[in-house]
Motif scaffolding. Structure first.
Motif, short mmCIF file in Angstrom:
data_model
loop_
_atom_site.label_atom_id
_atom_site.label_comp_id
_atom_site.label_asym_id
_atom_site.label_seq_id
_atom_site.Cartn_x
_atom_site.Cartn_y
_atom_site.Cartn_z
N ARG A 87 0.76 -1.30 -0.01
CA ARG A 87 -0.02 0.06 0.02
C ARG A 87 0.90 1.33 -0.05
N ARG A 88 1.85 1.38 0.99
CA ARG A 88 2.81 2.50 0.81
C ARG A 88 3.66 2.55 -0.51
N ARG A 89 4.06 1.46 -1.09
CA ARG A 89 4.72 1.51 -2.22
C ARG A 89 3.78 2.20 -3.35
N GLU A 90 2.57 1.86 -3.36
CA GLU A 90 1.57 2.34 -4.40
C GLU A 90 1.44 3.63 -4.19
N MET A 91 1.48 4.26 -2.95
CA MET A 91 1.12 5.77 -2.51
C MET A 91 2.34 6.61 -2.95
N ILE A 92 3.73 5.95 -2.76
CA ILE A 92 4.77 6.82 -2.97
C ILE A 92 5.31 6.67 -4.31
N THR A 93 5.12 5.78 -4.95
CA THR A 93 5.92 5.58 -6.31
C THR A 93 5.61 6.66 -7.42
N PRO A 94 4.22 7.16 -7.60
CA PRO A 94 4.06 8.04 -8.48
C PRO A 94 4.82 9.53 -8.01
N VAL A 95 5.00 9.74 -6.56
CA VAL A 95 5.81 10.75 -6.34
C VAL A 95 7.33 10.83 -6.67
N LEU A 96 7.93 9.74 -6.69
CA LEU A 96 9.20 9.22 -7.06
C LEU A 96 9.48 9.16 -8.50
N GLU A 97 8.48 8.96 -9.26
CA GLU A 97 8.42 8.89 -10.82
C GLU A 97 8.35 10.16 -11.48
N GLN A 98 7.56 10.96 -10.69
CA GLN A 98 7.34 12.39 -11.15
C GLN A 98 7.63 13.33 -10.24
N PRO A 99 8.58 13.59 -9.55
CA PRO A 99 9.18 14.43 -8.46
C PRO A 99 8.78 15.81 -8.65
N ARG A 100 8.94 16.45 -9.64
CA ARG A 100 8.90 17.79 -9.88
C ARG A 100 7.67 18.57 -9.19
N PRO A 101 6.41 18.34 -9.63
CA PRO A 101 5.35 18.70 -8.85
C PRO A 101 5.23 18.74 -7.47
N TYR A 102 5.86 17.87 -6.88
CA TYR A 102 5.81 17.68 -5.35
C TYR A 102 6.92 18.35 -4.41
N VAL A 103 8.22 18.86 -5.19
CA VAL A 103 9.30 19.26 -4.48
C VAL A 103 9.17 20.34 -3.61
N LEU A 104 8.10 21.35 -3.51
CA LEU A 104 7.77 22.35 -2.73
C LEU A 104 6.65 22.15 -1.88
N LEU A 105 5.83 20.99 -1.78
CA LEU A 105 4.90 20.86 -1.20
C LEU A 105 5.10 20.37 0.24
N SER A 106 4.55 20.85 1.34
CA SER A 106 4.71 20.58 2.62
C SER A 106 4.15 19.16 3.02
N LEU A 107 4.46 18.64 3.94
CA LEU A 107 4.15 17.35 4.59
C LEU A 107 2.55 17.32 4.48
#
Length: 297
Positions: A25-45
């Motif tokens: 479940r956690r792999r499925e959640m975080i993998t899209p972030v790792l594969e396309q990181p640029r939109p998420y770099v500046l986001l807070s937790l």
């Protein structure tokens, strides 16, 4: 360099080592972030947790399970990953919002180059550069490994080291790299340049040079570069750009600083070498003149 303890994590540009201990479940959640990181770099937790549809506490535990001490380290990793995996298309597509019209983009491009220089100035440690220059001057041979666009930097360094009388050779093609690396040893220095994820021929050649005992110096724009794992000295030169092409302004500035150090390690010798070349530089036949142009006609 990255925070202590993160070098192993940042030294790999793949996702496997990061997520192998996570639940499905956690792999499925975080993998899209790792594969396309640029939109998420500046986001807070909290903002990122909303994007991946989980609560902030779960996201933080996931990040820590991947080997990061806190969320800020994970953000740093995403930033490095966005550099390593960006394409020319990504940068050009996003550049549209960097300025007002074409003139604005031109000004933004120059400002980005200046920012890269400032970043280099803040992070470069002169003592480490001097140590590398001493290695250059003492080496039997300096093998400069690069390819694609980075070969322009390699040729510039090769040309100017030759002016100083140092035995340097530039290898920019795969076959050339393979053959030249076979002959390096502990008396030599291998200097490699590649950006982003790392050009295979450059990384393979650099790794082989390390295995043969050469002192290894590397330049890239991200700590995710595979060169990190094989380098005795690693230097970061930003290539952030508005254009589709990498900005080599910081890379050129770094090489110029390197040449300044090399020229002044043994200054009397350098002056003697350059004095012999001075006559040709002042009046050599390669320079244009009206008389030579007329006689050629």
């Amino acid at each position: 360099m990255p925070a202590k303890g993160l070098e192993r994590t940042l030294g790999s540009n793949g996702t496997g080592p990061l997520i192998q201990k996570l639940t499905r479940r956690r792999r499925e959640m975080i993998t899209p972030v790792l594969e396309q990181p640029r939109p998420y770099v500046l986001l807070s937790l909290r903002d990122l947790s909303r994007k991946v549809k989980c609560d902030a506490a779960t996201l933080l535990r996931t990040v820590q399970a991947m080997g990061f001490r806190h969320y800020r380290e994970f953000q740093h990793y995403l930033h490095e990953r966005s550099i390593a995996f960006s394409t020319s298309f990504d940068v050009l597509e996003q550049g549209e919002g960097q300025g007002k019209g074409l003139e604005g983009l031109i000004h933004s491009s120059i400002k980005r180059d200046i920012d890269n220089l400032h970043q280099l100035q803040k992070t470069l440690e002169p003592g480490r550069l001097i140590e590398v220059a001493k290695r250059f001057c003492a080496a039997r041979r300096i093998l400069i490994i690069a390819g694609d666009m980075a070969a322009t930097l390699a040729r510039y360094l090769d040309y100017n080291l030759a002016m100083l009388g140092l035995d340097a050779v530039c290898a920019a093609q795969a076959g050339d790299i393979i053959h030249r690396v076979q002959h390096v040893n502990k008396r030599d220095v291998a200097f490699a340049v590649t950006f982003g994820r790392g050009l295979r021929q450059t990384v393979d050649g650099f790794k082989a040079a390390r295995e043969n005992g050469a002192y290894c110096v590397a330049v890239s724009d991200t700590f995710l570069s595979p060169l990190v794992r094989y380098a005795d000295q690693f230097f970061l030169t930003p290539t952030e750009r508005i254009s589709f092409a990498d900005s080599y302004v910081a890379g050129m500035a770094f090489l110029n600083a390197m040449l300044v150090a090399c020229a002044n390690i043994h200054r009397p010798r350098t002056l003697a070498v350059l004095k012999r070349a001075a006559d040709e530089q002042r009046s050599g036949g390669r320079w244009y003149s009206e008389s030579s142009s007329t006689s050629a006609v």
